[in-house]
Design a protein around this motif. Structure first.
Motif, PDB file in Angstrom:
ATOM      1  N   LEU A 132      -1.132 -33.701  31.588  1.00 27.71           N
ATOM      2  CA  LEU A 132      -1.628 -34.839  30.893  1.00 27.71           C
ATOM      3  C   LEU A 132      -1.255 -35.163  29.539  1.00 27.71           C
ATOM      4  O   LEU A 132      -0.791 -36.116  28.810  1.00 27.71           O
ATOM      5  CB  LEU A 132      -3.447 -35.156  30.911  1.00 27.71           C
ATOM      6  CG  LEU A 132      -3.752 -35.091  32.340  1.00 27.71           C
ATOM      7  CD1 LEU A 132      -5.315 -35.051  32.147  1.00 27.71           C
ATOM      8  CD2 LEU A 132      -3.191 -36.399  33.215  1.00 27.71           C
ATOM      9  N   GLY A 317      -4.514 -27.650  38.724  1.00 26.73           N
ATOM     10  CA  GLY A 317      -5.591 -28.446  38.591  1.00 26.73           C
ATOM     11  C   GLY A 317      -6.526 -28.180  37.152  1.00 26.73           C
ATOM     12  O   GLY A 317      -5.963 -27.941  36.401  1.00 26.73           O
ATOM     13  N   THR A 318      -7.995 -27.773  37.630  1.00 29.82           N
ATOM     14  CA  THR A 318      -8.665 -27.657  36.593  1.00 29.82           C
ATOM     15  C   THR A 318      -8.881 -25.950  36.410  1.00 29.82           C
ATOM     16  O   THR A 318      -9.701 -25.909  35.502  1.00 29.82           O
ATOM     17  CB  THR A 318     -10.132 -28.198  36.917  1.00 29.82           C
ATOM     18  OG1 THR A 318     -10.540 -27.711  38.094  1.00 29.82           O
ATOM     19  CG2 THR A 318     -10.139 -29.796  37.182  1.00 29.82           C
ATOM     20  N   GLU A 358     -10.125 -27.953  41.023  1.00 28.72           N
ATOM     21  CA  GLU A 358     -10.137 -29.201  41.612  1.00 28.72           C
ATOM     22  C   GLU A 358      -9.102 -30.159  40.909  1.00 28.72           C
ATOM     23  O   GLU A 358      -8.364 -29.872  39.806  1.00 28.72           O
ATOM     24  CB  GLU A 358     -11.480 -30.034  41.004  1.00 28.72           C
ATOM     25  CG  GLU A 358     -12.715 -29.273  41.464  1.00 28.72           C
ATOM     26  CD  GLU A 358     -12.992 -29.480  42.892  1.00 28.72           C
ATOM     27  OE1 GLU A 358     -12.210 -30.583  43.712  1.00 28.72           O
ATOM     28  OE2 GLU A 358     -13.519 -28.955  43.557  1.00 28.72           O
ATOM     29  N   PRO A 359      -8.756 -31.385  41.418  1.00 30.23           N
ATOM     30  CA  PRO A 359      -7.642 -32.068  40.898  1.00 30.23           C
ATOM     31  C   PRO A 359      -7.904 -32.719  39.559  1.00 30.23           C
ATOM     32  O   PRO A 359      -8.921 -32.848  39.295  1.00 30.23           O
ATOM     33  CB  PRO A 359      -7.213 -33.101  42.206  1.00 30.23           C
ATOM     34  CG  PRO A 359      -7.915 -32.758  43.372  1.00 30.23           C
ATOM     35  CD  PRO A 359      -9.049 -31.846  42.804  1.00 30.23           C
ATOM     36  N   VAL A 360      -6.935 -32.746  38.652  1.00 30.58           N
ATOM     37  CA  VAL A 360      -7.107 -33.558  37.334  1.00 30.58           C
ATOM     38  C   VAL A 360      -6.597 -35.008  37.445  1.00 30.58           C
ATOM     39  O   VAL A 360      -5.458 -34.967  37.602  1.00 30.58           O
ATOM     40  CB  VAL A 360      -6.345 -32.702  36.376  1.00 30.58           C
ATOM     41  CG1 VAL A 360      -6.412 -33.064  34.907  1.00 30.58           C
ATOM     42  CG2 VAL A 360      -6.876 -31.314  36.167  1.00 30.58           C
ATOM     43  N   ARG A 361      -7.482 -35.647  37.454  1.00 39.75           N
ATOM     44  CA  ARG A 361      -7.239 -37.161  37.406  1.00 39.75           C
ATOM     45  C   ARG A 361      -7.225 -37.729  36.176  1.00 39.75           C
ATOM     46  O   ARG A 361      -6.783 -38.800  35.915  1.00 39.75           O
ATOM     47  CB  ARG A 361      -8.299 -37.818  38.293  1.00 39.75           C
ATOM     48  CG  ARG A 361      -8.190 -37.236  39.765  1.00 39.75           C
ATOM     49  CD  ARG A 361      -9.125 -38.122  40.861  1.00 39.75           C
ATOM     50  NE  ARG A 361      -9.144 -37.508  42.246  1.00 39.75           N
ATOM     51  CZ  ARG A 361      -9.734 -36.506  42.713  1.00 39.75           C
ATOM     52  NH1 ARG A 361     -10.426 -35.936  42.050  1.00 39.75           N
ATOM     53  NH2 ARG A 361      -9.469 -36.220  43.896  1.00 39.75           N
ATOM     54  N   SER A 362      -8.035 -37.326  35.048  1.00 35.33           N
ATOM     55  CA  SER A 362      -8.088 -37.856  33.844  1.00 35.33           C
ATOM     56  C   SER A 362      -8.626 -36.720  32.845  1.00 35.33           C
ATOM     57  O   SER A 362      -9.332 -35.574  33.349  1.00 35.33           O
ATOM     58  CB  SER A 362      -9.144 -39.023  33.582  1.00 35.33           C
ATOM     59  OG  SER A 362     -10.449 -38.269  34.011  1.00 35.33           O
ATOM     60  N   ASP A 364     -11.363 -36.935  31.459  1.00 40.22           N
ATOM     61  CA  ASP A 364     -12.832 -36.876  31.591  1.00 40.22           C
ATOM     62  C   ASP A 364     -13.154 -35.767  32.570  1.00 40.22           C
ATOM     63  O   ASP A 364     -13.949 -34.862  32.625  1.00 40.22           O
ATOM     64  CB  ASP A 364     -13.294 -38.148  32.094  1.00 40.22           C
ATOM     65  CG  ASP A 364     -13.511 -39.137  30.974  1.00 40.22           C
ATOM     66  OD1 ASP A 364     -13.478 -38.696  29.871  1.00 40.22           O
ATOM     67  OD2 ASP A 364     -13.883 -40.350  31.303  1.00 40.22           O
ATOM     68  N   SER A 365     -12.017 -35.304  33.603  1.00 40.09           N
ATOM     69  CA  SER A 365     -12.255 -34.467  34.437  1.00 40.09           C
ATOM     70  C   SER A 365     -12.125 -32.927  34.069  1.00 40.09           C
ATOM     71  O   SER A 365     -12.823 -32.098  34.281  1.00 40.09           O
ATOM     72  CB  SER A 365     -11.475 -34.611  35.842  1.00 40.09           C
ATOM     73  OG  SER A 365     -10.030 -34.759  35.359  1.00 40.09           O
TER      74      SER A 365
END
Length: 385
Positions: A132, A317-318, A358-362, A364-365
């Protein structure tokens, strides 16, 4: 006279920040437009007065309030929002992010979002933010130049190399204060012993990361994001003299090495001058006096934090965010005398195992993963106390 580059330093009271001020004072190309710190308001105000800076920020709101009362010659911004305001409103051409820990992510995002070039000493920004952060830089055209001896070395070695020429990157590690010790020898080491780094003078958190070798795990992730190199093509080797800072293996079997004195001002100056070498009053190496350079494999049994970092990096991911948050909680607990040295990795391992990835979508996650990991690591620390 050419226009000077307007520089904002985040984390100016820490080790990197104070050395950056030395570099800035010796340069005719840089103009300071703002400073920030976590909570050291007295030192920050003293710096602002001495350097003629009229705008500062403190991440700690209480410290910002005290600074506002004591210093009426300029503006004091407070809290995480204040740091972001300082970045956005400073008119800086370049931001040096020398903040410690994941607190540096917000200012990194603000800097790149404004299209401002970033000299990045806060490796956690890339560890936590990953793709990101690099995607944001690409979208706005902002440059990220690393402020780290190892990544400065790789940045210089890779410059001008054609596609396909580079096979492998190697990051060196001093080995820290416990190099050569077996796992059983580390059961009862003290905070004072862990802080006694043999080569580098750094802040407390990064010095403990060096003792556990977690810093090398974070640097591998940083190199992956900075240079687009697969994890399988990045390795770490122990080099106790700390004179070779990075190596690049080429397709034809040749290897390039970057050597220099163990002085962070070299990396800082390189970044502040846009990825170019500028004159510094630092004595060069005398190779005949150095005598020999040695290299050793990393003992992952004695230093499992590097293994855990590699595991989190490959999970993606996270997971890197969780690793970083758990490490910050565990390191601060160790420094406070609430954990033993080997329990740092135990807290990180248990946190990673429970939260997974977990997947990183934004962004915020990432903030949510950071929050969960800190809470879980805190409970793990309490269970071990």
């Amino acid at each position: 006279m050419p226009t000077r580059k307007r520089l904002l330093i985040l984390g100016s009271t820490g080790s990197i920040g104070t050395q950056a001020l030395d570099v800035c004072a010796a340069s005719q190309e840089l103009e300071l437009v703002g400073l920030s710190a976590e909570s050291s308001w007295e030192t920050l105000v003293e710096q602002a007065r001495a350097l003629g800076v009229d705008r500062v920020a403190l991440a700690d709101a209480d410290a910002a309030a005290r600074a506002s009362e004591a210093w009426t010659d300029g503006q004091v911004l407070g809290g995480a929002e204040g740091l972001v305001r300082l970045v956005v409103e400073s008119g800086a051409d370049l931001v040096l992010n020398a903040l410690v820990g994941s607190a540096g992510l917000g200012p990194t995002v603000a800097t790149l979002g404004e299209g401002i070039d970033l000299a990045l000493a806060n490796k956690e920004s890339l560890v936590v933010g990953g793709e990101l952060v690099t995607a944001l830089a690409e979208a706005t055209g902002a440059r990220i130049v690393p402020v780290d001896s190892e990544h400065t070395a790789l940045h210089q070695l890779l410059s001008g190399q054609p596609p396909g020429a580079v096979q492998r990157l190697t990051i060196t590690a001093s080995g820290g204060p416990f190099r050569g010790r077996a796992r059983e020898d580390l059961q009862d080491v003290t905070v004072e012993q862990a802080l006694a780094h043999p080569t580098w003078a750094m802040g407390g958190k990064i010095t403990i990361d060096s003792a556990t070798l977690m810093n090398k795990g974070l640097e591998v992730m940083e190199a992956h994001h900075l240079f687009g190199t697969p994890y399988d093509n990045i390795d770490v080797v122990v080099h106790p003299q700390s004179l070779v800072h990075g190596l690049v293996q080429l397709a034809d079997g040749a290897m390039l090495a970057h050597l220099g004195p163990p002085d962070m001002r070299i990396a800082i100056s390189y970044a502040l001058h846009g990825g170019e070498s500028a004159p510094l009053a630092i004595a060069p190496l005398q190779l005949a006096s150095v005598g020999e350079l040695t290299f050793e494999a990393v003992d992952l049994d004695a230093f499992p934090c590097l293994r855990l970092a590699g595991q989190a990096a490959r999970e993606g991911g996270t997971a890197p965010c969780v690793l970083n948050a758990a490490n910050e909680i565990a390191v601060h607990a160790f420094l406070a005398g609430r954990l033993r040295f080997l329990e740092i990795s135990a807290v990180i391992d248990s946190t990673l195992s429970e939260l997974g990835s977990e997947p990183v979508r934004s962004f915020d996650s990432l903030y949510e993963a950071d929050r969960q990991a800190r809470a879980l690591a805190g409970r793990a620390v309490a269970a071990l106390c």
